[in-house]
Write a protein that holds these residues in place. Structure first.
Motif, PDB file in Angstrom:
ATOM      1  N   LEU A 139       0.831  -1.213   0.000  1.00 52.20           N
ATOM      2  CA  LEU A 139       0.000   0.000   0.000  1.00 52.20           C
ATOM      3  C   LEU A 139       0.863   1.259   0.000  1.00 52.20           C
ATOM      4  N   ASP A 140       1.976   1.232   0.728  1.00 48.30           N
ATOM      5  CA  ASP A 140       2.903   2.374   0.710  1.00 48.30           C
ATOM      6  C   ASP A 140       3.458   2.596  -0.694  1.00 48.30           C
ATOM      7  N   VAL A 141       3.813   1.511  -1.369  1.00 51.35           N
ATOM      8  CA  VAL A 141       4.352   1.620  -2.732  1.00 51.35           C
ATOM      9  C   VAL A 141       3.312   2.251  -3.657  1.00 51.35           C
ATOM     10  N   LEU A 142       2.062   1.807  -3.527  1.00 50.68           N
ATOM     11  CA  LEU A 142       1.009   2.316  -4.404  1.00 50.68           C
ATOM     12  C   LEU A 142       0.636   3.758  -4.088  1.00 50.68           C
ATOM     13  N   GLU A 170      -4.323  -6.857   0.209  1.00 51.26           N
ATOM     14  CA  GLU A 170      -4.727  -5.447   0.125  1.00 51.26           C
ATOM     15  C   GLU A 170      -4.034  -4.745  -1.042  1.00 51.26           C
ATOM     16  N   GLY A 171      -2.745  -5.037  -1.205  1.00 48.82           N
ATOM     17  CA  GLY A 171      -1.995  -4.436  -2.306  1.00 48.82           C
ATOM     18  C   GLY A 171      -2.510  -4.907  -3.653  1.00 48.82           C
ATOM     19  N   GLY A 172      -2.764  -6.196  -3.775  1.00 48.84           N
ATOM     20  CA  GLY A 172      -3.258  -6.734  -5.031  1.00 48.84           C
ATOM     21  C   GLY A 172      -4.606  -6.156  -5.417  1.00 48.84           C
ATOM     22  N   LEU A 173      -5.493  -6.005  -4.433  1.00 46.04           N
ATOM     23  CA  LEU A 173      -6.827  -5.465  -4.719  1.00 46.04           C
ATOM     24  C   LEU A 173      -6.747  -4.014  -5.175  1.00 46.04           C
ATOM     25  N   ARG A 174      -5.942  -3.214  -4.466  1.00 44.23           N
ATOM     26  CA  ARG A 174      -5.847  -1.804  -4.877  1.00 44.23           C
ATOM     27  C   ARG A 174      -5.150  -1.674  -6.237  1.00 44.23           C
ATOM     28  N   CYS A 181      -3.380  -5.347 -14.319  1.00 40.53           N
ATOM     29  CA  CYS A 181      -3.199  -6.734 -13.900  1.00 40.53           C
ATOM     30  C   CYS A 181      -2.387  -6.802 -12.602  1.00 40.53           C
ATOM     31  N   ALA A 182      -2.337  -7.986 -12.042  1.00 40.87           N
ATOM     32  CA  ALA A 182      -1.521  -8.231 -10.851  1.00 40.87           C
ATOM     33  C   ALA A 182      -0.818  -9.566 -11.012  1.00 40.87           C
ATOM     34  N   MET A 183       0.385  -9.641 -10.461  1.00 45.50           N
ATOM     35  CA  MET A 183       1.101 -10.902 -10.375  1.00 45.50           C
ATOM     36  C   MET A 183       1.081 -11.338  -8.915  1.00 45.50           C
ATOM     37  N   VAL A 184       0.557 -12.531  -8.661  1.00 50.15           N
ATOM     38  CA  VAL A 184       0.360 -12.970  -7.280  1.00 50.15           C
ATOM     39  C   VAL A 184       0.974 -14.357  -7.063  1.00 50.15           C
ATOM     40  N   THR A 185       1.318 -14.628  -5.826  1.00 50.22           N
ATOM     41  CA  THR A 185       1.770 -15.964  -5.423  1.00 50.22           C
ATOM     42  C   THR A 185       0.545 -16.834  -5.180  1.00 50.22           C
ATOM     43  N   TYR A 186       0.533 -17.986  -5.844  1.00 48.44           N
ATOM     44  CA  TYR A 186      -0.608 -18.904  -5.684  1.00 48.44           C
ATOM     45  C   TYR A 186      -0.119 -20.296  -6.048  1.00 48.44           C
ATOM     46  N   LEU A 188       0.082 -24.763  -4.368  1.00 52.22           N
ATOM     47  CA  LEU A 188      -0.481 -25.747  -3.446  1.00 52.22           C
ATOM     48  C   LEU A 188      -0.131 -25.460  -1.992  1.00 52.22           C
ATOM     49  N   ARG A 189       0.943 -24.711  -1.764  1.00 55.11           N
ATOM     50  CA  ARG A 189       1.359 -24.396  -0.394  1.00 55.11           C
ATOM     51  C   ARG A 189       0.851 -23.035   0.080  1.00 55.11           C
ATOM     52  N   GLU A 190       0.641 -22.101  -0.862  1.00 53.35           N
ATOM     53  CA  GLU A 190       0.276 -20.722  -0.490  1.00 53.35           C
ATOM     54  C   GLU A 190      -0.920 -20.251  -1.311  1.00 53.35           C
ATOM     55  N   GLN A 191      -2.042 -20.011  -0.635  1.00 48.08           N
ATOM     56  CA  GLN A 191      -3.242 -19.558  -1.337  1.00 48.08           C
ATOM     57  C   GLN A 191      -3.893 -18.348  -0.674  1.00 48.08           C
ATOM     58  N   ALA A 192      -3.108 -17.640   0.142  1.00 44.72           N
ATOM     59  CA  ALA A 192      -3.664 -16.502   0.886  1.00 44.72           C
ATOM     60  C   ALA A 192      -4.152 -15.388  -0.039  1.00 44.72           C
ATOM     61  N   GLU A 193      -3.548 -15.280  -1.248  1.00 44.04           N
ATOM     62  CA  GLU A 193      -3.899 -14.174  -2.156  1.00 44.04           C
ATOM     63  C   GLU A 193      -5.052 -14.515  -3.100  1.00 44.04           C
ATOM     64  N   ARG A 194      -5.749 -15.605  -2.833  1.00 45.70           N
ATOM     65  CA  ARG A 194      -6.859 -15.983  -3.704  1.00 45.70           C
ATOM     66  C   ARG A 194      -7.911 -14.872  -3.870  1.00 45.70           C
ATOM     67  N   PRO A 195      -8.206 -14.047  -2.840  1.00 50.62           N
ATOM     68  CA  PRO A 195      -9.178 -12.969  -3.049  1.00 50.62           C
ATOM     69  C   PRO A 195      -8.805 -12.021  -4.194  1.00 50.62           C
ATOM     70  N   VAL A 196      -7.514 -11.875  -4.473  1.00 49.64           N
ATOM     71  CA  VAL A 196      -7.084 -11.023  -5.592  1.00 49.64           C
ATOM     72  C   VAL A 196      -7.521 -11.656  -6.913  1.00 49.64           C
TER      73      VAL A 196
END
Length: 267
Positions: A139-142, A170-174, A181-186, A188-196
């Motif tokens: 968010l600071d970067v944006l 939060e960063g991905g959504l904003r 577009c957004a590049m996100v980590t997703y 089998l081990r990490e799915q926290a950014e699925r809302p993006v």
């Protein structure tokens, strides 16, 4: 030979059509301070040329690079001569990697100079996609000048689309509200950014996936981790492409075969 050509996907509303796997090029320019399970030597120009030819034969049209990937951009420029129009190039701004350390600058001046330098290094007049390489304080970067500057560069035609490679929901959504577009980590081990991903699907924005195979660590799991990993990633309808950062020709073929198998089953 398997090919991803029949499975190209739109990157949101940008008009760009991308292969469902993209070739990440960090390993052709940098082997310091990287988070892969094993060390590696940088490939020579002949090996990189062969890898690019193999990727194209397999239907890959997306190349992912960045100033932070050591000499990746400088090496790609001469090697892409005569084939520039066959590729969609994604580069980044914000992160510099010098003398083994990362440094970040999200000012308007640095953003513009970084894009102009990438154009020069890559020997091209445009970049299809430029992402902000976040330092984690999304968010600071944006809140800084980087996104408005990329919007201006898009208006000038130097870049065709822009977005954000961040580390938080939060960063991905904003970033998606304001960019393409957004590049996100997703994986089998990490799915926290699925809302993006879900937000992108609702608003016709593009999604690129980084660490789809957990930087290679996923390949140490289970019986067929690549197939399972790509099944998860490519199964989400918001995902345009997953970046695979390999310099191993056999691995590249296996990844594409797994992706084609997954995509065929989904049809």
């Amino acid at each position: 030979m398997s090919s991803l050509q029949p499975f190209y996907r739109a990157l949101g509303s940008t008009g760009l059509q991308l292969s469902p796997l993209g070739l990440g090029t960090v390993k052709i320019g940098r082997n310091q301070g990287v988070k892969y399970p094993t060390g590696f030597e940088l490939p020579d120009d002949g090996a990189v040329l062969n890898l690019l030819a193999q990727a194209r034969d397999l239907g890959i049209n997306l190349l992912d690079t960045a100033p932070a990937y050591g000499t990746s951009e400088q090496r790609l420029g001469p090697l892409l001569k005569g084939q520039r129009d066959q590729w969609v190039i994604c580069s980044k701004v914000g992160e510099e990697f010098t003398e083994g350390q990362s440094h970040f600058d999200f000012s308007a001046d640095h953003t513009r100079r970084s894009v102009e330098r990438s154009l020069q290094r890559l020997g091209t007049d445009r970049l299809e996609l430029v992402l902000v390489h976040s330092d984690g304080n999304d968010l600071d970067v944006l809140d800084q000048e980087v996104y408005p500057t990329l919007a201006q560069l898009k208006q000038e035609g130097l870049i065709l689309a822009y977005g954000f490679s961040g580390k938080t929901v939060e960063g991905g959504l904003r970033a998606l509200q304001q960019g393409d577009c957004a590049m996100v980590t997703y994986n089998l081990r990490e799915q926290a950014e699925r809302p993006v991903l879900d937000f992108a699907l609702q608003h016709n924005k593009g999604i690129l996936i980084k660490k789809a195979l957990a930087s290679g660590h996923l390949c140490l799991d289970g019986t067929n981790p690549v197939h399972s990993g790509l099944e998860l990633v490519l199964g989400h309808p918001a995902v345009t492409s997953a970046i695979i950062g390999t310099i191993n020709p056999a691995h590249l073929t296996q990844n594409v075969e797994a992706a084609v198998s997954v995509l065929t089953q989904m049809e």
